[in-house]
Design a protein around this motif. Sequence first.
Motif, PDB file in Angstrom:
ATOM      1  N   PRO A   1      12.998   4.271  14.738  1.00  0.00           N
ATOM      2  CA  PRO A   1      13.205   3.350  15.784  1.00  0.00           C
ATOM      3  C   PRO A   1      11.945   3.326  16.568  1.00  0.00           C
ATOM      4  O   PRO A   1      11.589   1.916  16.731  1.00  0.00           O
ATOM      5  N   THR A   2      11.406   4.078  16.903  1.00  0.00           N
ATOM      6  CA  THR A   2      10.151   3.902  17.626  1.00  0.00           C
ATOM      7  C   THR A   2       8.991   3.210  17.291  1.00  0.00           C
ATOM      8  O   THR A   2       8.368   2.388  17.553  1.00  0.00           O
ATOM      9  N   ILE A   3       8.675   3.817  16.151  1.00  0.00           N
ATOM     10  CA  ILE A   3       7.369   3.111  15.246  1.00  0.00           C
ATOM     11  C   ILE A   3       7.633   2.246  14.400  1.00  0.00           C
ATOM     12  O   ILE A   3       6.647   1.727  13.985  1.00  0.00           O
ATOM     13  N   GLY A   4       8.865   1.773  14.046  1.00  0.00           N
ATOM     14  CA  GLY A   4       9.056   0.910  13.127  1.00  0.00           C
ATOM     15  C   GLY A   4       8.761   1.471  11.795  1.00  0.00           C
ATOM     16  O   GLY A   4       9.091   2.630  11.496  1.00  0.00           O
ATOM     17  N   ALA A   5       8.115   0.735  10.741  1.00  0.00           N
ATOM     18  CA  ALA A   5       7.715   1.072   9.609  1.00  0.00           C
ATOM     19  C   ALA A   5       6.232   1.518   9.586  1.00  0.00           C
ATOM     20  O   ALA A   5       5.422   0.698   9.674  1.00  0.00           O
ATOM     21  N   ALA A   6       5.867   2.675   9.212  1.00  0.00           N
ATOM     22  CA  ALA A   6       4.625   2.941   9.301  1.00  0.00           C
ATOM     23  C   ALA A   6       4.151   3.413   7.856  1.00  0.00           C
ATOM     24  O   ALA A   6       4.730   4.318   7.124  1.00  0.00           O
ATOM     25  N   GLN A   7       2.807   2.871   7.443  1.00  0.00           N
ATOM     26  CA  GLN A   7       2.481   3.128   5.878  1.00  0.00           C
ATOM     27  C   GLN A   7       1.507   4.494   6.049  1.00  0.00           C
ATOM     28  O   GLN A   7       0.326   4.427   6.520  1.00  0.00           O
ATOM     29  N   LEU A   8       1.786   5.612   5.376  1.00  0.00           N
ATOM     30  CA  LEU A   8       0.928   6.735   5.406  1.00  0.00           C
ATOM     31  C   LEU A   8       0.324   6.837   3.908  1.00  0.00           C
ATOM     32  O   LEU A   8       1.157   7.271   3.147  1.00  0.00           O
ATOM     33  N   GLY A   9      -1.008   6.867   3.923  1.00  0.00           N
ATOM     34  CA  GLY A   9      -1.530   6.733   2.492  1.00  0.00           C
ATOM     35  C   GLY A   9      -1.274   5.562   2.177  1.00  0.00           C
ATOM     36  O   GLY A   9      -1.018   4.399   2.636  1.00  0.00           O
ATOM     37  N   GLU A  10      -2.088   5.071   0.839  1.00  0.00           N
ATOM     38  CA  GLU A  10      -2.108   3.981   0.295  1.00  0.00           C
ATOM     39  C   GLU A  10      -1.640   3.831  -1.003  1.00  0.00           C
ATOM     40  O   GLU A  10      -1.927   4.676  -1.801  1.00  0.00           O
ATOM     41  N   PRO A  11      -0.470   3.540  -1.313  1.00  0.00           N
ATOM     42  CA  PRO A  11       0.395   3.473  -2.659  1.00  0.00           C
ATOM     43  C   PRO A  11      -0.417   2.666  -3.650  1.00  0.00           C
ATOM     44  O   PRO A  11      -0.992   1.581  -3.235  1.00  0.00           O
ATOM     45  N   PRO A  12      -0.368   2.917  -4.834  1.00  0.00           N
ATOM     46  CA  PRO A  12      -1.169   2.107  -6.022  1.00  0.00           C
ATOM     47  C   PRO A  12      -0.229   0.794  -6.064  1.00  0.00           C
ATOM     48  O   PRO A  12      -0.721  -0.197  -6.113  1.00  0.00           O
ATOM     49  N   THR A  13       1.234   0.786  -5.786  1.00  0.00           N
ATOM     50  CA  THR A  13       1.887  -0.429  -5.659  1.00  0.00           C
ATOM     51  C   THR A  13       2.977  -0.168  -4.642  1.00  0.00           C
ATOM     52  O   THR A  13       3.416   0.885  -4.357  1.00  0.00           O
ATOM     53  N   VAL A  14       3.321  -1.492  -3.891  1.00  0.00           N
ATOM     54  CA  VAL A  14       4.302  -0.997  -2.872  1.00  0.00           C
ATOM     55  C   VAL A  14       5.657  -0.642  -3.560  1.00  0.00           C
ATOM     56  O   VAL A  14       6.702   0.116  -2.995  1.00  0.00           O
ATOM     57  N   GLN A  15       5.940  -1.206  -4.527  1.00  0.00           N
ATOM     58  CA  GLN A  15       7.287  -0.961  -5.494  1.00  0.00           C
ATOM     59  C   GLN A  15       7.182   0.618  -5.835  1.00  0.00           C
ATOM     60  O   GLN A  15       6.331   1.033  -6.580  1.00  0.00           O
ATOM     61  N   GLY A  16       8.228   1.067  -5.425  1.00  0.00           N
ATOM     62  CA  GLY A  16       8.501   2.543  -6.025  1.00  0.00           C
ATOM     63  C   GLY A  16       7.837   3.430  -5.115  1.00  0.00           C
ATOM     64  O   GLY A  16       7.659   4.658  -5.370  1.00  0.00           O
TER      65      GLY A  16
END
Length: 260
Positions: free
Chosen positions: A184-199
């Motif tokens: 709830p506080t940070i929303g959606a945070a991306q940790l690392g960089e996936p090869p594709t967003v899907q999956g």
Amino acid sequence: MGSGSEGNGHQMRPGQPPRLSPISDVAAGYRLVFDRVDALVRGRADLAALPVPACPAWTIRHTVAHLAGVAQDIVSLNLEDKAADSWTQAQLDRLGGHSIDELLDRWGQMIDSVTSTLALAPQASACQLVFDTLTHEHDLRGALSEPGSRAGDLAFEVALGFVTTMGDRFIRHGGLPALRLITPTIGAAQLGEPPTVQGQLTLEISDFEALRAFGGRRSIGQLSALPWCGDPTDLLPAFTHLLPAFTNDGVRPPIDDLVE
């Protein structure tokens, strides 16, 4: 493993990069946690010897002595061995004989000096202080079975900004699977960089559970049982070997479940 609660369209969008809080928020968050700990344990000398399950070798008095000792070491710039066992033990050796109220008085008298010193510290180190202090607030609350606030305040914002920033770095450096963490506080945070967003691996949990999971307070069984969208097996080393290394003398996840 859980399937996640988001719709597919929302789930496909990448999260935002983690960010560290500004020093002004760090100082305010630190004061906030001190005020809560002071209100929680002041005048309760009879609880000094109560064990703290999240820190099995410590009592309530030990935990408060550590928090006051960290403040002393920051003000005196005694930080060369920061977070080492010897550094923490020295805090307990010099302060462990004081009453809880005396420890709170000493800590409170240093708040202004600590926050002034934070302005000169690296931003990550300043944020780590709030993370560590908030973690121990909830260690104390767990020992007392008095949960208190578990979300939605500035201290959580600073602490979660720190753990997600460190998580992002460790995941990238370790070549681990990327994680999209939602609270709830940070929303959606991306940790690392996936090869594709899907999956990509996704985890949506409360602010409190994020603090405890990323802070070495959840067993492997508890970590595995979180509501993951995807298989977290290859990511678990981030929790067992990397992330907890910056907290409480490198404490690893407990063998037994910590139920709070």
